[in-house]
Design a protein around this motif. Structure first.
Motif, PDB file in Angstrom:
ATOM      1  N   ARG A  34       0.817  -1.216   0.000  1.00 27.03           N
ATOM      2  CA  ARG A  34       0.000   0.000   0.000  1.00 27.03           C
ATOM      3  C   ARG A  34       0.856   1.274   0.000  1.00 27.03           C
ATOM      4  NH1 ARG A  34      -5.516  -2.109   2.941  1.00 27.03           N
ATOM      5  NH2 ARG A  34      -6.082  -3.420   1.174  1.00 27.03           N
ATOM      6  N   MET A  35       0.248   2.415   0.417  1.00 22.84           N
ATOM      7  CA  MET A  35       0.831   3.693  -0.016  1.00 22.84           C
ATOM      8  C   MET A  35       1.467   4.572   1.046  1.00 22.84           C
ATOM      9  SD  MET A  35      -2.590   5.822  -1.054  1.00 22.84           S
ATOM     10  CE  MET A  35      -3.561   4.550  -1.846  1.00 22.84           C
ATOM     11  N   THR A  36       1.429   4.164   2.312  1.00 20.72           N
ATOM     12  CA  THR A  36       2.076   4.975   3.357  1.00 20.72           C
ATOM     13  C   THR A  36       2.645   4.038   4.430  1.00 20.72           C
ATOM     14  OG1 THR A  36       0.055   5.092   4.685  1.00 20.72           O
ATOM     15  CG2 THR A  36       0.411   6.889   3.079  1.00 20.72           C
ATOM     16  N   HIS A  37       3.459   4.594   5.326  1.00 25.22           N
ATOM     17  CA  HIS A  37       3.975   3.776   6.432  1.00 25.22           C
ATOM     18  C   HIS A  37       2.837   3.231   7.308  1.00 25.22           C
ATOM     19  CE1 HIS A  37       8.236   5.814   6.304  1.00 25.22           C
ATOM     20  NE2 HIS A  37       7.780   5.500   5.112  1.00 25.22           N
ATOM     21  N   PRO A  38       1.859   4.082   7.738  1.00 26.39           N
ATOM     22  CA  PRO A  38       0.766   3.519   8.560  1.00 26.39           C
ATOM     23  C   PRO A  38       0.000   2.410   7.840  1.00 26.39           C
ATOM     24  CG  PRO A  38       0.754   5.910   8.713  1.00 26.39           C
ATOM     25  CD  PRO A  38       1.766   5.542   7.661  1.00 26.39           C
ATOM     26  N   GLN A  39      -0.237   2.573   6.528  1.00 32.67           N
ATOM     27  CA  GLN A  39      -0.947   1.516   5.792  1.00 32.67           C
ATOM     28  C   GLN A  39      -0.100   0.249   5.716  1.00 32.67           C
ATOM     29  OE1 GLN A  39      -2.544   2.749   1.997  1.00 32.67           O
ATOM     30  NE2 GLN A  39      -3.447   4.605   2.851  1.00 32.67           N
ATOM     31  N   GLY A  40       1.212   0.405   5.550  1.00 33.16           N
ATOM     32  CA  GLY A  40       2.110  -0.748   5.539  1.00 33.16           C
ATOM     33  C   GLY A  40       2.105  -1.446   6.895  1.00 33.16           C
TER      34      GLY A  40
END
Ligand SMILES: [Zn+2]
Length: 273
Positions: free
Chosen positions: A26-32
Motif C-alpha cells: 500500500r501507499m504509506t507507512h501507517p498503511q504498511g
C-alpha cells in the motif's frame, strides 16, 4: 491509480512452512504497518515482500516491513528511484489530511532483491514464482504465481471494478502480456484493485486491451490526433486519451518515461528542476 480514484490496492499473504511472502504494501507507512500487523495475526514466520510494480500505492508502505527482503523487477526499483519523489510530492499535494501528511513522510524503499524475468522463492513446502511476463501496465509488472494453490497475484495488469490504467503503460505490448497472464491463470486471479477474478475475466480484459491497441495503431497510421481519435477506443475518455498518448509514444519510439524534472512539470509539482 490515485487515492480517491477507485478502490485501495489489494495486498496478499502467502504462507509456507518456513517463511511467508507479502504481496504489495500500500501507499504509506501507517498503511504498511496495518498490513504487517494483520500478517502477524496469521503467522510469526520470517517475512519477505514483493512489489508487483513501482507505483506508489503498491510500494510506499515498504518501509514498514524493513529489515525484510523486498523483491521486485529491476525496473521497479528504477521507477521508484526516478519517479518516487515527484509522485510523493504530487499525491501529498492533492490529498486531504491525514493522508497528505502520511504521504509526504514516506521514505521510499525500492526493492533490494531484483530480477529481470523470473525469481523462485522457496517458502518451505511451497514454491512461489515471481514472473515478469512482458510490458503492460508498466515496464516492470510482476505476477506472483502460487501454483500449488492455483492462485495468481496479477498486480495492476488486471483491474476489477475499474478500467485498466495507462499513465505509465505500454498499450501495444499489454495484450500479449495478458495472454501470458491468462495462460498462468488456472484458478483465482487477484487483481491490483477490486475483487478476485478468474481466467475468463482476464481474457475479457485482454480483449479490451487488444481492441485498444488495434484502434491506437489505426488512428496513428491515419495521422489522427488524440482529441480526434480517443472515442474509437473501448474505454472511458480519460483512460482512452492516456492509452492513445502512451501508444503514440511507443509508435514514435520516444523514451517511455520522462526524467523527474519533466514529469514534475507535467504534473505541476514545483521544485524538481
Ligand atoms: Zn499501478
Amino acid at each position: 491509480m490515485s487515492p480517491g480514484e477507485g478502490a485501495y490496492p489489494n495486498a496478499g499473504l502467502i504462507v509456507g512452512d518456513a517463511a511467508c511472502l507479502v504481496v504489495d504494501t500500500r501507499m504509506t507507512h501507517p498503511q504498511g504497518r496495518e498490513i504487517a500487523e494483520a500478517v502477524r495475526q496469521v503467522t510469526a514466520l520470517p517475512l519477505t515482500v514483493v512489489n508487483t510494480h513501482g507505483h506508489f500505492d503498491h510500494c510506499f508502505g515498504n518501509h514498514a516491513f524493513l529489515p525484510a527482503e523486498i523483491w521486485g523487477h529491476e525496473r521497479c526499483a528504477e521507477m521508484l528511484r526516478r519517479d518516487g519523489p515527484v509522485k510523493r510530492a504530487y499525491f501529498a499535494g492533492r490529498t486531504e489530511p491525514p493522508l497528505s501528511a502520511e504521504l509526504a513522510a514516506v521514505e521510499i524503499v525500492p526493492p533490494g532483491r531484483t530480477f529481470a524475468t523470473e525469481a523462485v522463492l522457496d517458502l518451505g513446502g511451497r514454491t512461489v514464482h515471481l514472473r515478469h511476463l512482458g510490458r503492460g501496465h508498466t515496464d516492470n509488472d510482476v505476477v506472483v504465481d502460487v501454483p500449488d494453490a492455483a492462485v495468481l497475484f496479477a498486480g495492476d495488469l488486471v483491474e476489477e471494478g475499474y478500467p485498466p490504467v495507462f499513465g505509465d503503460a505500454f498499450p501495444l505490448d499489454w495484450p500479449s502480456t495478458m495472454d501470458a497472464v491468462a495462460a498462468l491463470a488456472t484458478g483465482a486471479v487477484v487483481p491490483g484493485h477490486g475483487a478476485v477474478v478468474d481466467r475468463a475475466f482476464v481474457r475479457e480484459q485482454g480483449d479490451t486491451l487488444a481492441r485498444t491497441a488495434e484502434a491506437a495503431r489505426a488512428a496513428y497510421a491515419a495521422g489522427r490526433t488524440v482529441d480526434d481519435a480517443w472515442c474509437d477506443l473501448p474505454l472511458p475518455e480519460d483512460f482512452a486519451r492516456q492509452a492513445l498518448d502512451r501508444a503514440y509514444r511507443q509508435l514514435r519510439d520516444d523514451p517511455p518515461y520522462d526524467p523527474p524534472a519533466v514529469l514534475a512539470a507535467r504534473l505541476g509539482v514545483p521544485d524538481f528542476a
